[in-house]
Motif scaffolding. Structure first.
Motif, PDB file in Angstrom:
ATOM      1  N   PRO B 268       0.546  -1.267   0.133  1.00 35.54           N
ATOM      2  CA  PRO B 268      -0.012   0.056  -0.063  1.00 35.54           C
ATOM      3  C   PRO B 268       0.695   1.397  -0.114  1.00 35.54           C
ATOM      4  N   ASP B 269       2.247   1.220   0.642  1.00 35.54           N
ATOM      5  CA  ASP B 269       2.855   2.379   0.547  1.00 35.54           C
ATOM      6  C   ASP B 269       3.808   2.445  -0.814  1.00 35.54           C
ATOM      7  N   GLU B 270       3.597   1.680  -1.737  1.00 34.70           N
ATOM      8  CA  GLU B 270       4.210   1.907  -3.014  1.00 34.70           C
ATOM      9  C   GLU B 270       3.140   2.461  -4.028  1.00 34.70           C
ATOM     10  N   TYR B 271       3.462   3.506  -4.858  1.00 40.30           N
ATOM     11  CA  TYR B 271       2.370   4.218  -5.541  1.00 40.30           C
ATOM     12  C   TYR B 271       2.644   3.944  -7.016  1.00 40.30           C
ATOM     13  N   ILE B 272       1.666   4.005  -7.747  1.00 43.76           N
ATOM     14  CA  ILE B 272       1.418   4.291  -9.036  1.00 43.76           C
ATOM     15  C   ILE B 272       0.738   5.434  -9.657  1.00 43.76           C
ATOM     16  N   THR B 273       1.168   6.239 -10.175  1.00 41.17           N
ATOM     17  CA  THR B 273       0.299   7.634 -10.522  1.00 41.17           C
ATOM     18  C   THR B 273      -0.119   7.558 -11.820  1.00 41.17           C
ATOM     19  N   VAL B 274      -1.633   7.738 -12.138  1.00 43.17           N
ATOM     20  CA  VAL B 274      -1.884   8.178 -13.371  1.00 43.17           C
ATOM     21  C   VAL B 274      -2.661   9.322 -13.567  1.00 43.17           C
ATOM     22  N   GLY B 275      -2.611  10.077 -14.500  1.00 48.49           N
ATOM     23  CA  GLY B 275      -3.143  11.491 -14.501  1.00 48.49           C
ATOM     24  C   GLY B 275      -3.598  12.148 -15.804  1.00 48.49           C
ATOM     25  N   GLY B 276      -3.988  13.265 -15.554  1.00 50.41           N
ATOM     26  CA  GLY B 276      -3.994  14.271 -16.732  1.00 50.41           C
ATOM     27  C   GLY B 276      -4.164  15.612 -15.929  1.00 50.41           C
ATOM     28  N   HIS B 277      -4.203  16.662 -16.646  1.00 47.06           N
ATOM     29  CA  HIS B 277      -4.630  17.936 -16.028  1.00 47.06           C
ATOM     30  C   HIS B 277      -5.936  18.415 -16.371  1.00 47.06           C
ATOM     31  N   LEU B 278      -6.576  18.938 -15.079  1.00 49.26           N
ATOM     32  CA  LEU B 278      -7.799  19.545 -15.083  1.00 49.26           C
ATOM     33  C   LEU B 278      -8.135  20.793 -15.711  1.00 49.26           C
ATOM     34  N   ASP B 279      -6.996  21.390 -15.567  1.00 49.06           N
ATOM     35  CA  ASP B 279      -7.236  23.083 -16.113  1.00 49.06           C
ATOM     36  C   ASP B 279      -7.282  23.001 -17.655  1.00 49.06           C
ATOM     37  N   SER B 280      -7.708  23.861 -18.150  1.00 45.76           N
ATOM     38  CA  SER B 280      -7.782  24.125 -19.634  1.00 45.76           C
ATOM     39  C   SER B 280      -7.492  25.662 -20.028  1.00 45.76           C
ATOM     40  N   TRP B 281      -7.545  26.161 -21.327  1.00 52.30           N
ATOM     41  CA  TRP B 281      -7.430  27.482 -21.454  1.00 52.30           C
ATOM     42  C   TRP B 281      -8.854  27.836 -21.480  1.00 52.30           C
ATOM     43  N   ASP B 282      -8.883  29.216 -21.263  1.00 50.93           N
ATOM     44  CA  ASP B 282     -10.293  29.909 -20.988  1.00 50.93           C
ATOM     45  C   ASP B 282     -11.095  29.693 -22.110  1.00 50.93           C
ATOM     46  N   VAL B 283     -10.789  29.478 -23.445  1.00 51.19           N
ATOM     47  CA  VAL B 283     -11.420  30.060 -24.489  1.00 51.19           C
ATOM     48  C   VAL B 283     -11.889  28.558 -25.026  1.00 51.19           C
ATOM     49  N   ALA B 284     -11.534  27.502 -24.757  1.00 54.36           N
ATOM     50  CA  ALA B 284     -11.900  26.143 -25.067  1.00 54.36           C
ATOM     51  C   ALA B 284     -12.662  25.578 -24.184  1.00 54.36           C
ATOM     52  N   GLU B 285     -13.210  24.467 -24.450  1.00 56.63           N
ATOM     53  CA  GLU B 285     -13.845  23.867 -23.544  1.00 56.63           C
ATOM     54  C   GLU B 285     -12.750  22.532 -22.895  1.00 56.63           C
ATOM     55  N   GLY B 286     -11.687  22.622 -23.445  1.00 59.97           N
ATOM     56  CA  GLY B 286     -10.652  21.666 -22.962  1.00 59.97           C
ATOM     57  C   GLY B 286     -10.842  20.266 -22.793  1.00 59.97           C
ATOM     58  N   ALA B 287     -11.436  19.767 -24.151  1.00 59.75           N
ATOM     59  CA  ALA B 287     -11.927  18.562 -24.184  1.00 59.75           C
ATOM     60  C   ALA B 287     -10.645  17.718 -24.413  1.00 59.75           C
ATOM     61  N   HIS B 288     -10.170  17.766 -25.512  1.00 59.21           N
ATOM     62  CA  HIS B 288      -8.934  16.775 -25.777  1.00 59.21           C
ATOM     63  C   HIS B 288      -7.639  17.397 -25.009  1.00 59.21           C
ATOM     64  N   ASP B 289      -7.799  18.640 -24.576  1.00 58.60           N
ATOM     65  CA  ASP B 289      -6.704  19.378 -23.618  1.00 58.60           C
ATOM     66  C   ASP B 289      -7.083  19.739 -22.596  1.00 58.60           C
ATOM     67  N   ASP B 290      -7.307  19.039 -21.378  1.00 62.52           N
ATOM     68  CA  ASP B 290      -6.978  17.857 -21.065  1.00 62.52           C
ATOM     69  C   ASP B 290      -8.161  16.816 -20.410  1.00 62.52           C
ATOM     70  N   GLY B 291      -9.291  17.248 -20.889  1.00 60.00           N
ATOM     71  CA  GLY B 291     -10.370  16.523 -20.189  1.00 60.00           C
ATOM     72  C   GLY B 291     -10.246  14.970 -20.498  1.00 60.00           C
ATOM     73  N   THR B 292      -9.979  14.713 -21.729  1.00 59.48           N
ATOM     74  CA  THR B 292      -9.994  13.209 -21.980  1.00 59.48           C
ATOM     75  C   THR B 292      -8.911  12.530 -20.735  1.00 59.48           C
ATOM     76  N   GLY B 293      -7.613  13.462 -20.629  1.00 56.78           N
ATOM     77  CA  GLY B 293      -6.613  12.510 -19.792  1.00 56.78           C
ATOM     78  C   GLY B 293      -7.334  12.299 -18.436  1.00 56.78           C
ATOM     79  N   CYS B 294      -8.034  13.183 -18.027  1.00 57.09           N
ATOM     80  CA  CYS B 294      -8.631  13.195 -16.688  1.00 57.09           C
ATOM     81  C   CYS B 294      -9.605  12.109 -16.414  1.00 57.09           C
TER      82      CYS B 294
END
Lengths: 455, 455
Positions: B268-294
């Motif tokens: 339990p004290d060893e970690y595997i991380t998987v993720g994407g970034h939740l923020d996006s540019w203001d002018v886009a829905e941030g679908a591919h960048d990076d809603g999909t990774g999340c």
């Protein structure tokens, strides 16, 4: 996403195993650079789809498309361009079909008649709908079908990674569904579209009547409406639907394969064929199916000519006259090749969409396949790595069977194909220029290697 | 396209080299079937993009997105969900920017301010435009730039097959362009968008001011308008442009990484991380960048939980707080991991779009890479075959560098990414459900194998 630190490693060149390999790698890279920088296929496709649009065999649009093909092949630099006449089916949809759930609030369903389908009587058909999950379910319910409308709610299997398997699995409901229902006295059929799209577009495609049973009208509905209809029937098993279709099958008419050649410098009487089909369903622009196959094939000829890549064998670009509701163009092409005792080395088709390439399906001997696999490091940089499957190529299949010609088909990524296949959404805007061009590059490279080294 | 004769060969299973391999193949196939049949990622993405939309760090939308992430991780079945606080930049665009060619007929250009850019004076800037092809051209023209607007018309190179190379090549004009022009007295810069799209959308992204020179306003224009501007300048070298931007950099504010864990059963004290970034540019829905990774990362946790796949190590899904105009979330995550002396086995990111998978970029030792390559026949059926590149992972790069954790990033097909990257067209409708799901499958399978066999 930002990648300031991204290194400019590798620009598509492959390590040279030997001098020959290196020379081929350079030639293919030149072709790729030309296509990616100056390619014309995307603009050709824009004209075909946006100024002509849907072009079912026998339609006036298809005549325009033939002229477009002739002119575009000339502009691409073909040594010879000619028409090859053939008879083609002449089915017309007539006035737009109407399909609605009858009730206090009548609900229109997003529906489309299947290709080759007959019309309903002029006043339409109103009858109770019996939903069946599959053919087994149809058999179980066969005593309830007389005077009813059968609704085949067979689901496109999402678990196949290659979506053509889902299509191969589901398409029998479109092909055989109407006659199987007619044998038990059904008046019409509704099928769930062959798709796992996330929209509600209906998808057409040919049905095939069994001459033993009455021909009954057949329509496909979009997926959301298929679910809606299923829910209505669950809530009210007596649910009735009104269907009116207006299709007609007119006498066969004249169509043409459009053929452009680059004459071979060493073996002009040996042929390599590359093509797609020029016809499309009437309700779509026929962008991915199969405008892309046509413009990719023309683009290969244009690129060879522009770069002075002179094939040893004669390269024949064939825009087939009729695939969607017959395959009369391909039938004629194979027939003439056989009559003339032509020697064909290879026939390649692109008819699985203009998406980013994954590889080729190859129907040929193991030795021939292994020869192609030995070139895989030359194709991999452009996205093609999968050479393991048989199959593909409805049009080139005729010459494959008639003359034993080894055949192949471009295998693009298949995830988006059945979202738009045979639906009004098969439009130019759903084709990506770079994906289209990469498909052309892999096809052009494969043909270059086969022409150079034989098969 | 019809393929009645298509054989139902191969449904994605790979031949079993041995019993262990076979067991893994079956488990991965179960994960794939679950994701392809019942996956939630596409609906999660719809909510993130359609009910929250653009979410730049520091914005009220980003706060909503954090709550969405917390709740979605809980619903997916995480054992623990928590926020990890960090300070984030707070840049705001202000009123929409105006960029137009000044003249008898004033022409509006489709433009967007670069991230972190300063505003023009309140009345805007009107000045002659000097076009430069690249930095060499800038140097050659350095004596003409004082009091002018510099227009970097550097073209996105179409000949790289992997489009990230074109980005890596062009992005320096966005990053360094403003300060390099400012050093010669330019008042503002216009850059050609980093894209080879076939539309006219402008693409934003951060610039980086060099503190030695004045900070000047910087905007990007769509490709059609870049060509238009270039033609205008060719026709009239005195062409003037008006630019008004309204951006502000406010004091740093509080943001959060959102973290969900599945507790490891053995380590339990060893970690595997998987993720994407939740923020996006203001002018886009941030679908591919990076809603999909999340949503892909959350979906892996959901699938493990649903199928009872209990990881040996603790699986940590991290939705990073801030990647677009900083990387403060990732910086904090690595800092805390180091402080706590955590043992991390592997960190995986998805931040190159939710397109159909091609493989992974892997930054690790040769032995570790070879171990992953030995599993390639298990990943190939889902489209991943390419494991040869270093690179990738802006967010996981922090833990990679700070703790030497081996890292990877999903490599989706890149052809469509820079059509929409940082542009208003990065919307939900441009994500394909099946492509998204296949990416998740390959990621989930890789993590499963690394958890099971170590690295």
């Amino acid at each position: 996403m930002k990648k300031y630190l991204l290194l400019l490693l590798g620009c598509g060149f492959v390590p040279a195993a030997n001098a020959q390999h290196n020379e081929d790698s350079i030639t293919i890279r030149k072709m790729a650079n030309e296509i990616l920088s100056n390619g014309n296929a995307y603009e050709d496709l824009r004209i075909l789809t946006k100024t002509i649009g849907g072009r079912l065999a026998g339609s006036p649009q298809m005549v325009k498309a033939e002229h477009w093909g002739f002119k575009t092949l000339e502009n691409a630099g073909a040594d010879t361009v000619y028409y090859q006449e053939c008879m083609v089916p002449h089915w017309v949809r007539g006035e737009k079909e109407v399909v609605k759930i009858v009730g206090a609030k009548s609900l229109n369903l997003n529906a489309i008649a299947l290709g080759k389908s007959v019309a309903t009587p002029a006043k339409g058909i109103t009858a109770q709908v019996i939903e069946v999950k599959d053919f087994d379910d149809l058999e179980a319910k066969k005593d309830q079908l007389k005077g009813k409308i059968v609704f085949y709610n067979y689901h496109f299997n999402p678990t196949f990674v290659k979506t053509f398997y889902s299509y191969g699995d589901a398409v029998r409901y479109r092909g055989q569904g109407p006659s199987k229902a007619a044998q038990y006295g059904a008046l019409a059929v509704i099928i769930r579209s062959m798709s796992h799209a996330t929209d509600n577009q209906p998808h057409t495609g040919s049905t095939n009547y069994d001459s033993k049973y009455p021909k009954i009208a057949a329509v496909a509905v979009g997926l959301e409406d298929a679910d809606l209809l299923s829910k209505q029937i669950a809530a009210n098993p007596g649910t009735k639907v009104f269907i009116k279709t207006n299709c007609q099958t007119l006498p066969d008419t004249i169509g043409h394969n459009v053929i452009g050649e680059l004459r071979g410098s060493v073996y002009p009487d040996e042929y390599i064929t590359v093509g797609g089909h020029l016809d499309s369903w009437d309700v779509a622009e026929g962008a991915h199916d199969d405008g892309t196959g046509c413009v990719q094939s023309i683009e290969i000829l244009r690129t060879y000519k522009k770069l002075g890549i002179q094939p040893k064998r004669t390269l024949r670009v064939v825009l087939f006259a009729n695939e969607e509701n017959g395959a009369r163009g391909a039938e004629k092409y194979a027939e003439v090749a056989k009559e003339n005792n032509e020697k064909h080395v290879f026939a390649l088709e692109s008819d699985a969409g203009g998406f980013t390439p994954r590889g080729f399906t190859l129907s040929m001997s193991t030795a021939q396949r292994n020869k192609i696999k030995s070139w895989s490091s030359l194709l991999m940089p452009y996205g093609a790595y999968d050479f393991d499957e048989e199959g593909g190529g409805v049009d080139v299949g005729f010459i494959h069977r008639a003359l034993g010609v080894p055949m192949g088909e471009l295998s693009p990524d298949s995830q988006r194909y059945f979202d738009i296949h045979h639906a009004p959404s098969d439009v130019f805007e759903n084709v990506n220029k770079r994906e289209l061009n990469l498909g052309t590059i892999t096809m052009g490279a494969l043909l270059y290697l086969i022409d150079k080294y034989g098969l």
